[in-house]
Design a protein around this motif. Structure first.
Motif, short mmCIF file in Angstrom:
data_model
loop_
_atom_site.label_atom_id
_atom_site.label_comp_id
_atom_site.label_asym_id
_atom_site.label_seq_id
_atom_site.Cartn_x
_atom_site.Cartn_y
_atom_site.Cartn_z
N GLN A 351 0.87 -1.18 0.00
CA GLN A 351 0.00 0.00 0.00
C GLN A 351 0.91 1.23 0.00
O GLN A 351 2.12 1.12 0.20
CB GLN A 351 -0.92 0.02 1.22
CG GLN A 351 -2.00 -1.06 1.23
CD GLN A 351 -3.07 -0.83 0.19
OE1 GLN A 351 -3.89 0.08 0.29
NE2 GLN A 351 -3.07 -1.67 -0.85
N ALA A 352 0.32 2.40 -0.23
CA ALA A 352 1.12 3.62 -0.23
C ALA A 352 1.78 3.81 1.13
O ALA A 352 1.16 3.57 2.18
CB ALA A 352 0.23 4.82 -0.56
N ILE A 353 3.05 4.23 1.12
CA ILE A 353 3.77 4.49 2.36
C ILE A 353 4.68 5.68 2.13
O ILE A 353 5.32 5.80 1.07
CB ILE A 353 4.58 3.25 2.81
CG1 ILE A 353 5.22 3.49 4.19
CG2 ILE A 353 5.61 2.83 1.78
CD1 ILE A 353 5.83 2.24 4.79
N ASP A 354 4.74 6.57 3.10
CA ASP A 354 5.56 7.78 3.01
C ASP A 354 6.76 7.63 3.94
O ASP A 354 6.63 7.66 5.16
CB ASP A 354 4.72 9.00 3.41
CG ASP A 354 5.53 10.29 3.35
OD1 ASP A 354 6.65 10.28 2.79
OD2 ASP A 354 5.05 11.31 3.89
N LEU A 355 7.93 7.45 3.34
CA LEU A 355 9.16 7.30 4.12
C LEU A 355 10.01 8.56 4.11
O LEU A 355 11.17 8.53 4.50
CB LEU A 355 9.98 6.12 3.58
CG LEU A 355 9.29 4.75 3.67
CD1 LEU A 355 10.17 3.67 3.04
CD2 LEU A 355 8.97 4.40 5.13
N SER A 356 9.41 9.69 3.67
CA SER A 356 10.16 10.94 3.71
C SER A 356 10.45 11.31 5.16
O SER A 356 9.59 11.16 6.04
CB SER A 356 9.36 12.06 3.03
OG SER A 356 8.12 12.26 3.69
N GLY A 357 11.65 11.74 5.43
CA GLY A 357 12.03 12.10 6.79
C GLY A 357 12.40 10.93 7.66
O GLY A 357 12.82 11.12 8.81
N VAL A 358 12.27 9.71 7.16
CA VAL A 358 12.68 8.52 7.91
C VAL A 358 14.19 8.35 7.75
O VAL A 358 14.72 8.44 6.64
CB VAL A 358 11.93 7.28 7.41
CG1 VAL A 358 12.50 6.00 7.99
CG2 VAL A 358 10.44 7.40 7.74
N ARG A 359 14.90 8.10 8.86
CA ARG A 359 16.36 7.98 8.79
C ARG A 359 16.76 6.74 7.98
O ARG A 359 17.59 6.83 7.06
CB ARG A 359 16.92 7.88 10.22
CG ARG A 359 18.44 7.67 10.28
CD ARG A 359 19.20 8.93 9.99
NE ARG A 359 20.64 8.69 9.90
CZ ARG A 359 21.49 8.63 10.93
NH1 ARG A 359 21.03 8.78 12.17
NH2 ARG A 359 22.78 8.44 10.74
N PHE A 360 16.20 5.59 8.31
CA PHE A 360 16.47 4.36 7.58
C PHE A 360 15.17 3.56 7.46
O PHE A 360 14.35 3.56 8.38
CB PHE A 360 17.50 3.48 8.31
CG PHE A 360 18.85 4.11 8.48
CD1 PHE A 360 19.70 4.30 7.39
CD2 PHE A 360 19.27 4.53 9.74
CE1 PHE A 360 20.94 4.88 7.56
CE2 PHE A 360 20.51 5.11 9.90
CZ PHE A 360 21.36 5.29 8.82
N ALA A 361 15.03 2.85 6.35
CA ALA A 361 13.91 1.93 6.18
C ALA A 361 14.40 0.73 5.37
O ALA A 361 15.08 0.89 4.36
CB ALA A 361 12.73 2.59 5.49
#
Length: 546
Positions: A351-361
């Motif tokens: 599904q849509a996921i927003d990882l902007s601003g996440v340090r690591f994923a």
């Protein structure tokens, strides 16, 4: 009988000639319904209008069944006003000429012939099937959901019972036959997943050097697609699994030596705790029961007390099917100056996921991105530990500084991922969400317990908690025989007697539509009496200092 049986719709002159000869052997020599002839072949009077499902053993035709929608039916000529006996309907198919050579008369053969025919006529809008059932096979027809109506027709010893199968009866008894009727197996595993033809074709191309311009261009395209899909600053692709991707994140955090918080409400949250401890990271742990969400008040209090440098959590807790909302945790991290790290292994692409601003994923190629397993992905915000500060296979800075190719990469795996990501994602997400909604509603309506509560579930990952009377392994084996592969072999599933249905790869919409009935039918069939025991998965919420 060997394992090479094929089931199909007859479409060649040789197959039609074999049908006439099997028709003779069955309805002249075995059931004396027609007079013998020297040619020893019997052409059905409706042959030109019939659709035949056939069973082939090599080049030999050993079984058949026919269907036809045009009136008058054969039964019309034996029983007056058959419509008066039938329930309301849209379109009728008359099923006739079930004939199987003696060595092949097993339930599987009958089932798969019926499955081929059912697939064909359901697609034409048929919702009622009628047959003239031979008396010696009445039990078989009733097992398939047919119900008798009207008087016997024909003359002894060739008498028949008119029978009817409605769409509702079909759903409850034999919908699963379509999955056995020659259609490709439906894979509902969380990995490896069924891939599109374009993906397998890309994987099958001759390998190319990981130092070539062609490979670097392909990898650059994949990284760009990952950035666009996730909103991350950058995405690095390495040989390995989700475990390696999370170890690469752990290695980065270990270079700081600062305390953090791990959130866990399932198997994969627990694995993050293990990653952190293996890297000797000082940490606090906030737990919630499996299938439960995190307590916002407890999390706020822990953040204020522990003053963590980082928070590590799972976006989609695959073990339970719970979606952990990143938004509130991201806001708390900003408030307390902590970096958010995310295990997005099952989430990215589902599904849509927003990882902007996440340090690591972390993510992988072989789950919801729809490619083959073997590639580890780490999305990051640009802040990486210096080259040489962690083991080479985990060195994200070295990977970045070498254009994503610090050492050997499989061009085949990267090509497959490139093809898998060439997709219009929003329609795919809507398709998964709609299918997930159907499955959840229908499984609950049939009395099954789903681990993830309403409003907390990740579309596309459904974990079913079975009662002790339905052994998960037995149900999974029956589902496989019905044409579905479901997850049940992971240790955490075995311990809890759970199974999982996942929509991460390619799947047939009709196979998903009939799945609740197939699942319920197989669950009833494999139920057994065993002593009731207390489940070890009762939800609990607690804060545990690490």
């Amino acid at each position: 009988m060997n394992g090479s049986l094929r089931f199909k719709v007859a479409d060649t002159p040789a197959e039609f000639e074999a049908i006439h000869r099997l028709n003779y052997r069955t309805f002249v020599e075995e059931i004396p319904q027609h007079p013998p002839n020297e040619a020893r072949r019997l052409v059905d009077r409706f042959h030109a209008e019939n659709t035949y499902a056939v069973c082939m053993d090599g080049d030999a035709l050993v079984g058949m069944i026919a269907g036809r929608c045009n009136r008058p039916f054969s039964l019309d000529q034996k029983l007056a006003d058959i419509d008066a006996f039938l329930p309301p309907h849209r379109k009728i198919v008359e099923v006739r000429l079930l004939a199987v050579d003696r060595p092949y008369r097993k339930r599987e053969v009958f089932a798969r012939l019926a499955g081929v025919l059912a697939t064909c006529f359901r697609s034409q809008g048929c919702d009622v099937a009628i047959i003239s059932g031979t008396l010696r096979e009445t039990r078989l027809y009733q097992h398939l959901g047919f119900r008798p109506f009207g008087p016997l027709v024909g003359q002894a010893p060739a008498q028949f019972q008119p029978m009817v199968l409605t769409l509702d009866d079909y759903a409850g008894h034999v919908a699963h036959l379509e999955a056995m009727g020659g259609r490709r197996e439906t894979c509902l595993m969380p990995g490896p997943v069924a891939v599109r033809a374009a993906v397998s074709e890309a994987f099958a191309r001759a390998p190319i050097s990981h130092r070539s311009a062609e490979f670097k261009g392909m990898l650059g395209r994949v990284r760009g697609r990952l950035q666009a899909l996730s909103g991350a600053h950058d995405a690095l692709v390495m040989p390995g699994s989700g475990t390696l991707a999370n170890d690469a994140i752990g290695a980065q955090l270990a270079t700081q030596g600062r305390p953090g918080v791990v959130l866990s409400n399932g198997e994969f949250g627990d694995r993050l705790i293990e990653h952190a401890r293996r890297w000797r990271l000082p940490l606090h742990v906030l737990r919630a029961g499996w299938g439960q969400g995190f307590d916002a008040v407890q999390l706020q209090a822990l953040m204020a007390r522990a003053r963590p440098s980082w928070v590590w959590m799972v976006a989609c807790e695959t073990s339970t099917g719970v979606r952990n909302d990143l938004g509130p945790v991201r806001a708390l991290c900003r408030e307390h100056g902590a970096d958010l790290c995310v295990d997005a292994v099952s989430a990215l692409g589902l599904q849509a996921i927003d990882l902007s601003g996440v340090r690591f994923a972390s993510a992988v190629s072989g789950k919801a991105l729809g490619a083959y397993p073997g590639l580890a992905i780490v999305c990051h915000d640009g802040r990486l530990a210096d080259v040489g500060s962690v083991p080479r296979c985990l060195d994200l800075a070295m990977c970045r500084d070498t254009g994503g190719v610090p050492f050997t990469q499989s061009s085949n795996l990267v090509a497959a991922l490139d093809a898998a990501m060439d997709l219009d994602w929003p329609p795919r997400w809507r398709e998964v969400a709609a299918a997930d909604r159907l499955l959840r509603d229908e499984l609950r309506r049939r009395g099954f317990s789903l681990v993830a509560r309403e409003g907390m579930a990740m579309p596309g990952v459904i974990t079913v908690a079975l009662g002790p009377q339905i052994p998960a392994a037995r149900l999974a084996r029956r589902m496989e025989r019905s044409g579905y592969r479901i997850a049940h072999q992971s240790e955490y599933l075995i311990r809890r007697n759970w199974v999982q249905l996942c929509l991460m790869g390619e799947w047939d919409p009709h196979a998903v539509e009939i799945l609740p009935d197939v699942f319920a039918t197989n669950a009833r069939a494999c139920a057994e009496r065993v002593p009731t025991r207390r489940s070890d998965s009762a939800p609990r919420i607690e804060t545990v200092p690490g």
